[in-house]
Write an enzyme that holds these catalytic residues in place. Structure first.
Site, PDB file in Angstrom:
ATOM      1  N   ASN A  11       0.860  -1.143   0.005  1.00  0.00           N
ATOM      2  CA  ASN A  11       0.079   0.108   0.109  1.00  0.00           C
ATOM      3  C   ASN A  11       0.972   1.317  -0.002  1.00  0.00           C
ATOM      4  O   ASN A  11       1.559   1.611   1.145  1.00  0.00           O
ATOM      5  CB  ASN A  11      -1.021  -0.275   1.241  1.00  0.00           C
ATOM      6  CG  ASN A  11      -1.831   1.290   1.330  1.00  0.00           C
ATOM      7  OD1 ASN A  11      -1.907   2.103   0.566  1.00  0.00           O
ATOM      8  ND2 ASN A  11      -2.387   1.173   2.803  1.00  0.00           N
ATOM      9  N   LYS A  13       0.009   4.349  -0.326  1.00  0.00           N
ATOM     10  CA  LYS A  13      -0.454   5.269   0.442  1.00  0.00           C
ATOM     11  C   LYS A  13      -0.226   6.727  -0.638  1.00  0.00           C
ATOM     12  O   LYS A  13      -0.209   6.521  -1.709  1.00  0.00           O
ATOM     13  CB  LYS A  13       0.085   5.643   1.857  1.00  0.00           C
ATOM     14  CG  LYS A  13      -0.252   4.317   2.639  1.00  0.00           C
ATOM     15  CD  LYS A  13      -0.123   4.335   4.031  1.00  0.00           C
ATOM     16  CE  LYS A  13      -0.301   3.119   4.842  1.00  0.00           C
ATOM     17  NZ  LYS A  13      -0.099   3.317   6.400  1.00  0.00           N
ATOM     18  N   HIS A  97      -9.598   1.231   4.467  1.00  0.00           N
ATOM     19  CA  HIS A  97      -8.385   1.152   5.391  1.00  0.00           C
ATOM     20  C   HIS A  97      -8.691   1.953   6.533  1.00  0.00           C
ATOM     21  O   HIS A  97      -9.533   2.918   6.481  1.00  0.00           O
ATOM     22  CB  HIS A  97      -7.416   1.787   4.495  1.00  0.00           C
ATOM     23  CG  HIS A  97      -6.147   1.847   4.971  1.00  0.00           C
ATOM     24  ND1 HIS A  97      -5.767   2.576   5.886  1.00  0.00           N
ATOM     25  CD2 HIS A  97      -4.987   0.874   5.154  1.00  0.00           C
ATOM     26  CE1 HIS A  97      -4.309   2.468   6.331  1.00  0.00           C
ATOM     27  NE2 HIS A  97      -3.835   1.171   5.887  1.00  0.00           N
ATOM     28  N   GLU A  99      -6.917   4.371   7.785  1.00  0.00           N
ATOM     29  CA  GLU A  99      -6.740   5.914   7.498  1.00  0.00           C
ATOM     30  C   GLU A  99      -8.222   6.549   7.067  1.00  0.00           C
ATOM     31  O   GLU A  99      -8.303   7.691   7.227  1.00  0.00           O
ATOM     32  CB  GLU A  99      -5.488   6.007   6.605  1.00  0.00           C
ATOM     33  CG  GLU A  99      -4.147   5.760   7.651  1.00  0.00           C
ATOM     34  CD  GLU A  99      -3.052   5.430   6.846  1.00  0.00           C
ATOM     35  OE1 GLU A  99      -3.213   5.241   5.714  1.00  0.00           O
ATOM     36  OE2 GLU A  99      -1.993   4.792   7.550  1.00  0.00           O
ATOM     37  N   GLU A 170      -5.599  -5.300  10.249  1.00  0.00           N
ATOM     38  CA  GLU A 170      -4.615  -4.109  10.541  1.00  0.00           C
ATOM     39  C   GLU A 170      -5.027  -3.451  11.969  1.00  0.00           C
ATOM     40  O   GLU A 170      -6.028  -2.611  11.928  1.00  0.00           O
ATOM     41  CB  GLU A 170      -4.576  -3.231   9.357  1.00  0.00           C
ATOM     42  CG  GLU A 170      -4.339  -3.779   8.132  1.00  0.00           C
ATOM     43  CD  GLU A 170      -3.743  -2.912   7.046  1.00  0.00           C
ATOM     44  OE1 GLU A 170      -2.666  -3.085   6.652  1.00  0.00           O
ATOM     45  OE2 GLU A 170      -4.243  -1.613   6.830  1.00  0.00           O
ATOM     46  N   GLY A 176       2.147   1.883  10.757  1.00  0.00           N
ATOM     47  CA  GLY A 176       3.234   3.057  10.628  1.00  0.00           C
ATOM     48  C   GLY A 176       3.852   3.569  12.101  1.00  0.00           C
ATOM     49  O   GLY A 176       4.515   4.553  12.126  1.00  0.00           O
ATOM     50  N   SER A 216       3.203  -2.330  10.063  1.00  0.00           N
ATOM     51  CA  SER A 216       4.738  -2.524  10.423  1.00  0.00           C
ATOM     52  C   SER A 216       5.265  -3.959  10.137  1.00  0.00           C
ATOM     53  O   SER A 216       6.188  -4.218  10.665  1.00  0.00           O
ATOM     54  CB  SER A 216       5.320  -2.334  12.038  1.00  0.00           C
ATOM     55  OG  SER A 216       4.560  -0.762  12.419  1.00  0.00           O
TER      56      SER A 216
HETATM   57  P1  PGA Z   1       2.560  -0.097   7.844  1.00  0.00           P
HETATM   58  O1  PGA Z   1       1.283   0.436   7.371  1.00  0.00           O
HETATM   59  O2  PGA Z   1       3.200  -1.270   7.109  1.00  0.00           O
HETATM   60  O3  PGA Z   1       3.448   1.404   7.383  1.00  0.00           O
HETATM   61  O4  PGA Z   1       2.411  -0.240   9.303  1.00  0.00           O
HETATM   62  C1  PGA Z   1       0.326  -0.663   6.849  1.00  0.00           C
HETATM   63  C2  PGA Z   1      -0.877  -0.190   6.300  1.00  0.00           C
HETATM   64  O5  PGA Z   1      -1.501   0.656   6.677  1.00  0.00           O
HETATM   65  O6  PGA Z   1      -1.496  -0.926   5.275  1.00  0.00           O
END
Ligand code: PGA
Length: 253
Positions: A11, A13, A97, A99, A170, A176, A216
């Site tokens: 992803n 982003k 997601h 976010e 997730e 993140g 992560s």
């Molecule tokens: P990350 O994000 O690997 O940076 O923790 C995962 C995601 O949001 O899909």
């Protein structure tokens, strides 16, 4: 279908210009060439989809959108529809997601509409679910997963043997942050998700549906996560941005 082919999804982003995205997609295609037994997907921003589709020509890496609108077209400024994603070369789309839920007001109901829109045009839907840190502390993790799955998948039917649904677990607190869920925590959540899927979609489909872990994921923890029976891949944010690092995750076995 009992055996689930692992899926490693990146992803991207809101990172990379079209030029950078095409360059990195081409580099990734080279790095993972010949890797067998694992599906790979990357989801760049909307403006990068066309150049990345071109860069991926001849490779087996799949292309995904990060979001979509549930209408096919119309007066919805700033939105992108499922047929548009399909037309630019996407086979997958990430839906719900955290976010999007946190910053853009996405609800289980809009997630449900979006999954329908994706399935309507034959896009595979990567449905994201997961609890916040506060919800975990209050021991509400399983309730949250239950609610998000039931709301997101409400009244949607899939045919058996179908792989059009992928679920990504997730935990919001792991995204993140560098804090990965332990493989036991992840396995517990994944097993629970599969149990809920069995009730909603039937045992067969629950068995064949891939459940990815996200939060992560990096080269150092992917193998351990993948050793768990209900973890079928990863949805990778930060560590998917660098082709070399991401290719190490793809080559976890
Ligand atoms: P990350 O994000 O690997 O940076 O923790 C995962 C995601 O949001 O899909």
């Amino acid at each position: 279908m009992d055996t689930r082919t692992p899926l490693i999804a990146g992803n991207w982003k809101m990172f990379k210009t079209p030029r950078e995205a095409a360059r990195d997609a081409a580099a990734l295609a080279k790095l993972v060439q010949g890797v067998e037994g694992v599906d790979v997907m990357i989801a760049p921003t909307f403006v990068c989809l066309a150049p990345v589709a071109q860069a991926l020509e001849g490779s087996s890496i799949a292309l995904g959108g990060q979001n979509l609108h549930w209408e096919k077209e119309g007066a919805f400024t700033g939105e992108i529809s499922a047929p548009m994603l399909k037309a630019v070369g996407c086979s997958h789309v990430i839906i719900g997601h955290s976010e999007r839920r946190q910053y853009f007001g996405e609800t289980d109901q809009t997630v449900n509409q979006k999954i329908r829109a994706a399935l309507d045009v034959g896009l595979k839907a990567v449905l994201c679910v997961g609890e916040t840190e506060e919800e975990r502390d209050q021991e509400k993790t399983l309730n949250v997963l239950d609610k998000q799955l039931k709301g997101g998948l409400k009244d949607i039917s899939f045919s058996s043997g179908d792989d059009t649904l992928v679920v990504a677990y997730e935990p919001v607190w792991a995204i993140g942050t560098g804090k990965t869920a332990t493989d036991e925590q992840a396995q517990e959540a994944h097993a629970y998700i599969r149990q809920v899927l069995a009730v909603l979609l039937g045992k067969e489909l629950a068995k064949s549906t891939r459940i990815l872990y996200g939060g992560s994921v990096k080269p150092a923890n992917i193998a351990q996560l993948m050793s768990k029976p209900d973890i079928d891949g990863g949805l990778v944010g930060g560590a998917s941005l660098d082709p070399e690092t991401f290719s190490q995750i793809v080559r976890f076995q």
